[in-house]
Design an enzyme around this catalytic site. Sequence first.
Site, PDB file in Angstrom:
ATOM      1  N   HIS A   1      21.771  31.855  38.963  1.00 50.90           N
ATOM      2  CA  HIS A   1      22.459  33.148  39.041  1.00 50.90           C
ATOM      3  C   HIS A   1      21.877  33.890  40.240  1.00 50.90           C
ATOM      4  O   HIS A   1      20.691  34.230  40.254  1.00 50.90           O
ATOM      5  CB  HIS A   1      22.234  33.963  37.769  1.00 50.90           C
ATOM      6  CG  HIS A   1      22.891  33.393  36.559  1.00 50.90           C
ATOM      7  ND1 HIS A   1      23.945  34.018  35.916  1.00 50.90           N
ATOM      8  CD2 HIS A   1      22.649  32.255  35.860  1.00 50.90           C
ATOM      9  CE1 HIS A   1      24.322  33.289  34.880  1.00 50.90           C
ATOM     10  NE2 HIS A   1      23.544  32.211  34.824  1.00 50.90           N
TER      11      HIS A   1
ATOM     12  N   HIS B   1      33.349  30.036  32.956  1.00 49.13           N
ATOM     13  CA  HIS B   1      32.308  30.575  32.076  1.00 49.13           C
ATOM     14  C   HIS B   1      32.956  31.370  30.954  1.00 49.13           C
ATOM     15  O   HIS B   1      33.898  32.130  31.174  1.00 49.13           O
ATOM     16  CB  HIS B   1      31.360  31.470  32.876  1.00 49.13           C
ATOM     17  CG  HIS B   1      30.101  31.835  32.156  1.00 49.13           C
ATOM     18  ND1 HIS B   1      30.080  32.678  31.068  1.00 49.13           N
ATOM     19  CD2 HIS B   1      28.805  31.471  32.376  1.00 49.13           C
ATOM     20  CE1 HIS B   1      28.836  32.825  30.644  1.00 49.13           C
ATOM     21  NE2 HIS B   1      28.043  32.093  31.423  1.00 49.13           N
TER      22      HIS B   1
ATOM     23  N   HIS C   1      23.938  38.365  28.365  1.00 50.90           N
ATOM     24  CA  HIS C   1      25.380  38.370  28.148  1.00 50.90           C
ATOM     25  C   HIS C   1      25.910  39.734  27.728  1.00 50.90           C
ATOM     26  O   HIS C   1      26.975  39.838  27.125  1.00 50.90           O
ATOM     27  CB  HIS C   1      25.752  37.271  27.160  1.00 50.90           C
ATOM     28  CG  HIS C   1      25.441  35.917  27.712  1.00 50.90           C
ATOM     29  ND1 HIS C   1      26.248  35.289  28.633  1.00 50.90           N
ATOM     30  CD2 HIS C   1      24.369  35.098  27.530  1.00 50.90           C
ATOM     31  CE1 HIS C   1      25.708  34.136  28.970  1.00 50.90           C
ATOM     32  NE2 HIS C   1      24.568  34.002  28.321  1.00 50.90           N
TER      33      HIS C   1
END
Length: 572
Positions: free
Chosen positions: A140, A223, A324
Amino acid sequence: MSFKMDREEYAQHYGPTVGDSVRLGDTNLFATIEKDFTVYGQESKFGGGKVLRDGMGVSATETRDNPSVVDTIITGATIIDYTGIIKADIGIRDGKIVAIGRGGNPDTMDNVDFVVGASTEAIAAEGLIVTAGGIDLHVHYISADLPEFGMDNGITTLFGGGTGPADGSNATTCTPGKFHITRMLQAVDDMPANFGFLAKGVGSETEVVEEQIKAGAAGIKTHEDWGATYAGIDNSLKVADKYDVSFAVHTDSLNEGGFMENTLESFQGRTVHTFHTEGSGGGHAPDIMVFAGKENILPSSTNPTNPYTTNAIGELLDMVMVCHHLDPKIPEDVSFAESRVRKQTVAAEDVLHDMGALSIMTSDAMAMGRVGEVVMRCWQLADKMKAQRGPLEGDSEFNDNNRIKRYVAKYTINPAITNGIADYIGSVEVGKFADLVIWEPAQFGAKPKLVLKGGMLTYGVMGDAGSSLPTPQPRIMRKLYGAYGQAVHKTNITFVSQYAYDHGIKEEIGLNKIVLPVKNTRNLTKRDMKLNDYAPKTIRIDPQTFDVFIDDELVTCEPIHTTSLSQRYFLF
């Protein structure tokens, strides 16, 4: 008249030779030299009174116009690679490996594979280990410091997505759209590492993904946080097939858009790289691990659960909540996070790696994993599995070569194959870029001694620059000359799609780095994963207990309280 030395004395001077074993760090893993390309009595050793001097091991006449004259010789290296564990000199020219064998002066030495001349620098690697630079496919792009932290553990190539600490990037490895792809390609242009970017794989029309590949993305990522739907997966795979780029997926943990079987159907036999094949980082709960048995799927897992320790489960829940964008005050969000943390599948993950059923180790950097621990955790896992499962078939006392080659492939050649960059990097082989990591055996897997990028020293252990020698403390990893100025552009690669490469993306957006196209990603199967190609006939996860069964046999292992390569090497 010959001169005889005992093996111990020889190893001290020239490094180990055939039959000698080298312990890797403080693990219980031993690498045994399979072949020695150097010649006893004619080793190319550098230093005062040594061989690599004018007219002796160094040619007094050959100029660099001779293509056999190298820019750098790495002498007497113990090479650990998926291709073998050997002792050899390594010749580097124009940033690439041009020879692995014996370097020296053909006027005074027999059977020289490459020439050491006045133009040649020397790196003495007697007693040291050389590996290919590590490749992390699951990064990321949140912090601009990631490349440096990766180099600290021997990672030289980053693949992933993101735009900085935006919430979309905190959660997903996607760099969405032409604007962000262009700006991120420009942003990393002065960073001393290789980079590739993954497009956002969503939408019911192929055009929304296609435009991102044309903008320079080197792969596609679907994703669940953006929606891992049947249509999104199918259309992304159509684009991947059309443009020959990799497709990676983080599947639907909530099983909202479909179950594991529905996602498998959406693949339609096409090549897919599955992230988080264990499941704690995300993916179909509880049975995503079934994917590790499919021929068209190239499975990876991430380092926060490798190896399985007594503390592994405890940190996962909080990491899921933060990464998340979940709210601990919302019961459904907490349930979502809890559904992903299953100790039974974490335990099975270790064993599947050791069997070669999980082919790739990645980090999930800054979004549940650590970029600076990919290599370290890979060897911690190998050490744990040897202790719990014993030697692999063909290994023996002081010889763990089969296990060592399997594990080094997980972060070098297999990620390179998966993302279409194996022609350039991923192994210590002639013709590839000299992205190399040099280790002291006692520090192997924890802290590199030197990191070369494109044949130039870029990171390394270095002492106080104000001292009279390079050795005074503090000796820490620091940037070297390869990390500065225009050298960065000549020794590092930005990977893009073939379409973007052919249509001049480098000139269009003003990139200075080497720009190369990814290729050969769409006809891959599990059989292409070097030394990690095991596809069990059946993998079953009990929906009530989460126990994992391979061919009806329970697969599990115990957590460990302490690991190798840990507190002996780090304060924290």
